[in-house]
Design a protein around this motif. Sequence first.
Motif, PDB file in Angstrom:
ATOM      1  N   ALA A   1       0.845  -1.191   0.000  1.00  0.00           N
ATOM      2  CA  ALA A   1       0.000   0.000   0.000  1.00  0.00           C
ATOM      3  C   ALA A   1       0.881   1.242   0.000  1.00  0.00           C
ATOM      4  N   THR A   2       0.874   1.942  -1.110  1.00  0.00           N
ATOM      5  CA  THR A   2       1.601   3.201  -1.218  1.00  0.00           C
ATOM      6  C   THR A   2       0.588   4.336  -1.048  1.00  0.00           C
ATOM      7  N   PRO A   3       1.029   5.575  -1.032  1.00  0.00           N
ATOM      8  CA  PRO A   3       0.060   6.671  -0.969  1.00  0.00           C
ATOM      9  C   PRO A   3      -0.901   6.694  -2.166  1.00  0.00           C
ATOM     10  N   PHE A   4      -0.571   5.943  -3.242  1.00  0.00           N
ATOM     11  CA  PHE A   4      -1.379   5.942  -4.454  1.00  0.00           C
ATOM     12  C   PHE A   4      -2.240   4.693  -4.595  1.00  0.00           C
ATOM     13  N   GLY A   5      -2.240   3.821  -3.622  1.00  0.00           N
ATOM     14  CA  GLY A   5      -3.050   2.612  -3.668  1.00  0.00           C
ATOM     15  C   GLY A   5      -2.197   1.378  -3.442  1.00  0.00           C
ATOM     16  N   ASP A   6      -2.862   0.240  -3.383  1.00  0.00           N
ATOM     17  CA  ASP A   6      -2.200  -1.048  -3.193  1.00  0.00           C
ATOM     18  C   ASP A   6      -1.633  -1.492  -4.531  1.00  0.00           C
ATOM     19  N   ARG A   7      -0.315  -1.593  -4.625  1.00  0.00           N
ATOM     20  CA  ARG A   7       0.363  -1.911  -5.895  1.00  0.00           C
ATOM     21  C   ARG A   7       0.721  -3.384  -5.962  1.00  0.00           C
ATOM     22  N   ARG A   8       0.509  -3.966  -7.173  1.00  0.00           N
ATOM     23  CA  ARG A   8       0.870  -5.368  -7.417  1.00  0.00           C
ATOM     24  C   ARG A   8       1.436  -5.510  -8.811  1.00  0.00           C
ATOM     25  N   LEU A   9       2.216  -6.566  -9.012  1.00  0.00           N
ATOM     26  CA  LEU A   9       2.810  -6.852 -10.313  1.00  0.00           C
ATOM     27  C   LEU A   9       2.613  -8.327 -10.621  1.00  0.00           C
ATOM     28  N   GLY A  10       2.121  -8.592 -11.833  1.00  0.00           N
ATOM     29  CA  GLY A  10       1.996  -9.963 -12.318  1.00  0.00           C
ATOM     30  C   GLY A  10       2.762 -10.098 -13.621  1.00  0.00           C
TER      31      GLY A  10
ATOM     32  N   SER B   1      -0.616  -3.283 -11.594  1.00  0.00           N
ATOM     33  CA  SER B   1      -1.956  -2.868 -11.197  1.00  0.00           C
ATOM     34  C   SER B   1      -1.923  -2.175  -9.840  1.00  0.00           C
ATOM     35  N   HIS B   2      -2.953  -1.421  -9.595  1.00  0.00           N
ATOM     36  CA  HIS B   2      -3.145  -0.916  -8.242  1.00  0.00           C
ATOM     37  C   HIS B   2      -4.625  -0.898  -7.938  1.00  0.00           C
ATOM     38  N   GLY B   3      -4.928  -0.985  -6.645  1.00  0.00           N
ATOM     39  CA  GLY B   3      -6.314  -1.121  -6.247  1.00  0.00           C
ATOM     40  C   GLY B   3      -6.627  -0.364  -4.982  1.00  0.00           C
ATOM     41  N   GLY B   4      -7.882  -0.322  -4.713  1.00  0.00           N
ATOM     42  CA  GLY B   4      -8.403   0.323  -3.519  1.00  0.00           C
ATOM     43  C   GLY B   4      -9.807  -0.186  -3.266  1.00  0.00           C
ATOM     44  N   ARG B   5     -10.583   0.599  -2.542  1.00  0.00           N
ATOM     45  CA  ARG B   5     -11.939   0.214  -2.177  1.00  0.00           C
ATOM     46  C   ARG B   5     -12.954   1.039  -2.955  1.00  0.00           C
ATOM     47  N   LEU B   6     -13.893   0.368  -3.576  1.00  0.00           N
ATOM     48  CA  LEU B   6     -14.989   1.045  -4.259  1.00  0.00           C
ATOM     49  C   LEU B   6     -16.142   1.279  -3.281  1.00  0.00           C
ATOM     50  N   SER B   7     -16.349   0.293  -2.408  1.00  0.00           N
ATOM     51  CA  SER B   7     -17.408   0.367  -1.410  1.00  0.00           C
ATOM     52  C   SER B   7     -16.998  -0.478  -0.213  1.00  0.00           C
ATOM     53  N   ALA B   8     -17.882  -0.571   0.751  1.00  0.00           N
ATOM     54  CA  ALA B   8     -17.575  -1.344   1.951  1.00  0.00           C
ATOM     55  C   ALA B   8     -17.363  -2.825   1.653  1.00  0.00           C
TER      56      ALA B   8
END
Length: 168
Positions: A34-43, A67-74
Amino acid sequence: MREDAAEKRRSVLQSTQLCTVEFEVSGGLIGIGATPFGDRRLGFITGGRFFGPRLQGDVLPGGGNWSHGGRLSADAAVGTFDARSVWRTHDGALIQLSYTGRSVVPDAVRALFADPAAPPVDPSRYYLRIAPVFETSSETYGWLNGILAVGVGERTDFGVRHVIHEIL
């Protein structure tokens, strides 16, 4: 009246199936965190294939999806893609593919993805869409340089499969 009909035709989005691509992603995902810009992953893309009425061949190893991700909803995660790969057609031409896109995965589905014993998840239970663009020096496939495409994806046991449509 003719201008109205012409305008209506231009505003209708039409597509035709271009190909299906199956990206093999071995070795799992590398969680950068989790960076300040979201959760980063590499595949890493380790191979694959593509097939369709005008395109067939192999996906070369060495590409990847940052890719990076976050939360859209609960109860759902949202992600974006920054992916690149090189394809070799059945007749030897090289094509570079890059795409961005979005995913929305409910937490219940994400839990199934994390369980190696779980059966495949019906793709109607999550959202995975891409917007690929192509680049090639091949005269045979030069038409790819001028198109925009969209893809509908699904997670598989080997990585991901996208059915890609050319936007007309």
